[in-house]
Write an enzyme that holds these catalytic residues in place. Structure first.
Site: not given
Length: 276
Positions: A220, A255
């Protein structure tokens, strides 16, 4: 056995990301073809993924909503293809839409991963109650199109905690067993860099909700903000650091895009902590 040793031995699950989308922030378009997505899912499973998270609608900042029929066309053939190939990993459907969740569970999914915590549609809670699957309740401030414009919290940790507690309560009231629920603080979903760091630094707070905590920090944008600009695929080091930090604070589902590397990092880290 010491408390630290018991914590290091707790069961963890790795959730591998399969984006059947043209515009996901990390690998948009690479696995848009169903056969490519199935092959990628099988590779992630062989690398050690316990769960494969199949998504047909990008929820990256600025993303537009995808029509129902298109999202179904992107995801259901992938789930069916994985099952036909004998994939034994659990399958998660990453969707906001109850109709997609229903079709996915019918095709072989056993987890509904909802970035809106079952708040997107009027029948989301009723659908969750009727489906034989686990549910991931994630926090997001705003929708993907607008969530990063100016996110604000007075106390991000306590506000996200309170939101997830309310969504658990709403699920139970609707008839969804609490044992089926997983919580996710939603790293990057309506959060600044400091919001993300605060949530990860206090991830153990969310364990007090009594449900498994999922951390989705892989590749991210906050990683580049702390290091240097570059493509998302070059954020492996930061992704692994986030996983190990999350593990040390009680998260049990991760995840990730890089399954083999995450499996190895967790194996080594937990072995060291067990010996300690």
């Amino acid at each position: 056995m010491s408390d630290d040793s018991a914590d290091a031995r707790r069961a963890v699950q790795i959730m591998g990301v399969v984006n059947a989308t043209p515009d996901s922030f990390s690998d948009g378009g690479v696995y848009l073809d169903a056969q490519a997505a199935v092959a990628h899912g099988l590779k992630l499973a062989s690398d050690g993924a316990d769960i494969l998270d199949i998504g047909g609608e990008s929820t990256r900042p600025g993303a537009e909503e995808v029509p129902l029929e298109l999202e179904l066309a992107r995801t259901i053939p992938v789930i069916e293809g994985l099952r036909k190939k004998g994939c034994e990993a659990a399958i998660s459907i990453d969707t906001r839409k109850p109709d997609v969740a229903r079709a996915a569970v019918s095709a072989g999914a056993s987890i509904w991963n909802d970035v809106t915590a079952l708040s997107f549609a009027p029948d989301s809670l009723d659908t969750a109650m009727s489906l034989p699957c686990d549910i991931v309740l994630m926090h997001a401030q705003g929708d993907p199109k607008t969530m990063q414009r100016d996110p604000h919290y007075d106390d991000v940790v306590e506000e996200v905690y309170a939101y997830l507690a309310r969504r658990i309560e709403a699920c139970v009231k609707a008839g969804v067993s609490e044992e089926r629920l997983i919580v996710d603080p939603g790293i990057g979903f309506g959060k600044t860099l400091n919001h993300n760091l605060n949530l990860m630094a206090h991830l153990d707070r969310f364990c007090a909700l009594g449900r498994p905590v999922l951390l989705g920090a892989s590749r991210k944008r906050f990683i580049a903000a702390l290091d240097r600009e570059g493509p998302a695929k070059d954020r492996l080091g930061g992704s692994l650091a986030a996983v190990l930090s999350g593990f040390s604070r009680g998260a049990s589902i991760f995840r990730v895009h890089d399954v083999a590397e995450t499996r190895q990092a967790l194996s080594v880290f937990s072995a060291i902590e067990t010996v300690r």
